[in-house]
Design an enzyme around this catalytic site. Structure first.
Site, PDB file in Angstrom:
ATOM      1  N   HIS A   1       0.840  -1.206   0.000  1.00  0.00           N
ATOM      2  CA  HIS A   1       0.000   0.000   0.000  1.00  0.00           C
ATOM      3  C   HIS A   1       0.876   1.256   0.000  1.00  0.00           C
ATOM      4  O   HIS A   1       0.687   2.173  -0.819  1.00  0.00           O
ATOM      5  CB  HIS A   1      -0.905  -0.025   1.234  1.00  0.00           C
ATOM      6  CG  HIS A   1      -1.694   1.218   1.454  1.00  0.00           C
ATOM      7  ND1 HIS A   1      -3.060   1.279   1.230  1.00  0.00           N
ATOM      8  CD2 HIS A   1      -1.340   2.459   1.882  1.00  0.00           C
ATOM      9  CE1 HIS A   1      -3.491   2.503   1.505  1.00  0.00           C
ATOM     10  NE2 HIS A   1      -2.468   3.232   1.917  1.00  0.00           N
ATOM     11  N   GLU A   2       1.840   1.300   0.911  1.00  0.00           N
ATOM     12  CA  GLU A   2       2.698   2.472   1.018  1.00  0.00           C
ATOM     13  C   GLU A   2       3.676   2.564  -0.156  1.00  0.00           C
ATOM     14  O   GLU A   2       4.002   3.665  -0.619  1.00  0.00           O
ATOM     15  CB  GLU A   2       3.461   2.455   2.345  1.00  0.00           C
ATOM     16  CG  GLU A   2       2.572   2.540   3.574  1.00  0.00           C
ATOM     17  CD  GLU A   2       1.669   3.760   3.553  1.00  0.00           C
ATOM     18  OE1 GLU A   2       2.130   4.837   3.103  1.00  0.00           O
ATOM     19  OE2 GLU A   2       0.508   3.653   3.970  1.00  0.00           O
ATOM     20  N   HIS A  19       2.083   4.372  -2.958  1.00  0.00           N
ATOM     21  CA  HIS A  19       2.173   5.827  -2.805  1.00  0.00           C
ATOM     22  C   HIS A  19       3.538   6.333  -3.273  1.00  0.00           C
ATOM     23  O   HIS A  19       3.637   7.298  -4.050  1.00  0.00           O
ATOM     24  CB  HIS A  19       2.005   6.221  -1.328  1.00  0.00           C
ATOM     25  CG  HIS A  19       0.619   6.065  -0.803  1.00  0.00           C
ATOM     26  ND1 HIS A  19      -0.490   6.543  -1.454  1.00  0.00           N
ATOM     27  CD2 HIS A  19       0.164   5.504   0.348  1.00  0.00           C
ATOM     28  CE1 HIS A  19      -1.570   6.279  -0.743  1.00  0.00           C
ATOM     29  NE2 HIS A  19      -1.199   5.642   0.357  1.00  0.00           N
TER      30      HIS A  19
END
Length: 230
Positions: free
Chosen positions: A33-34, A37
């Site tokens: 998820h990170e 980003h």
């Protein structure tokens, strides 16, 4: 999530699989998820995530203790936010929006993959059958793991889109409100996190979020089952 399993009187196998699923999400899913980003921000011209060591799937670079605790207890949570510098984007507002939405999209993709794998395994074994008690236990554990992993990814996608700091939705919020109001809200980030944690633990926030997650899961389940409907 773990609290629900314990309160619900689930059998030991289900609780063990639930705990394993939660740990998998904290140490494998959240880093992706990170990383999403960091990757999008880097692709859009901002080197900040790379220089901060966030362009990696190493979980130690991304885990937030409080966010991980929330995931383990309730199934909703977050990782350490990826720092970005919007001034490095050609279009700062669009750059922030694309960077913010990348994490939840990664969760939705993983959610669908888990549901698809679960559907395929279920369909295959429903046709060939299970011929021993040990095989039944193993199959049940695998399906339970895939189910919980899908649920948590749906939860994370829905939760992180809330327009409150430090969640991804707060970065999208700056597209909708004047900057002075946005930065005023961000000053109270630490206090907001505590309030959100309390609301989730008490069920006041986790209950409506769970309803939204169920719609995501139902939609993905419908799509995954389509090939087997003919």
């Amino acid at each position: 999530m773990l609290l629900s399993a314990l309160r619900g009187g689930f059998d030991p196998l289900t609780i063990i699989v639930t705990l394993f699923s939660l740990c998998f999400v904290v140490f494998c899913t959240m880093p992706i998820h990170e990383y999403a980003h960091a990757l999008i921000a880097t692709k859009l011209g901002d080197p900040t995530p790379r220089l901060a060591g966030r362009l990696t799937i190493n979980p130690m670079a991304h885990i937030s203790p409080l966010g991980a605790l929330m995931i383990l207890l309730c199934g909703f949570g977050y990782a350490k936010p990826v720092s970005v510098n919007p001034r490095n984007f050609k279009d700062p507002k669009k750059g922030m929006a694309f960077t913010a939405i990348a994490g939840p999209i990664a969760n939705l993709i993983m959610c669908f993959v888990f549901i698809l794998v679960k559907t395929i395994i279920s369909q295959v074994f429903s046709r060939i059958g299970v011929h021993s008690a040990s095989s039944t236990i193993i199959l049940s554990a695998i399906l339970t793991f895939l189910d919980f992993a899908a649920v948590i990814n749906a939860n994370l996608a829905v939760f992180n889109l809330l327009p409150i700091p430090p969640l991804d939705g707060s970065r999208i919020l700056q597209l909708l409100i004047p900057s002075k109001y946005y930065y005023t809200v961000m000053q109270y980030e630490r206090y907001i996190v505590i309030v959100v944690f309390v609301l989730i633990i008490t069920g006041l926030l986790s209950t409506p979020l769970s309803y939204l997650s169920r719609y995501v899961l139902k939609f993905f389940t419908f799509i995954a089952q389509l090939p087997f409907s003919f």
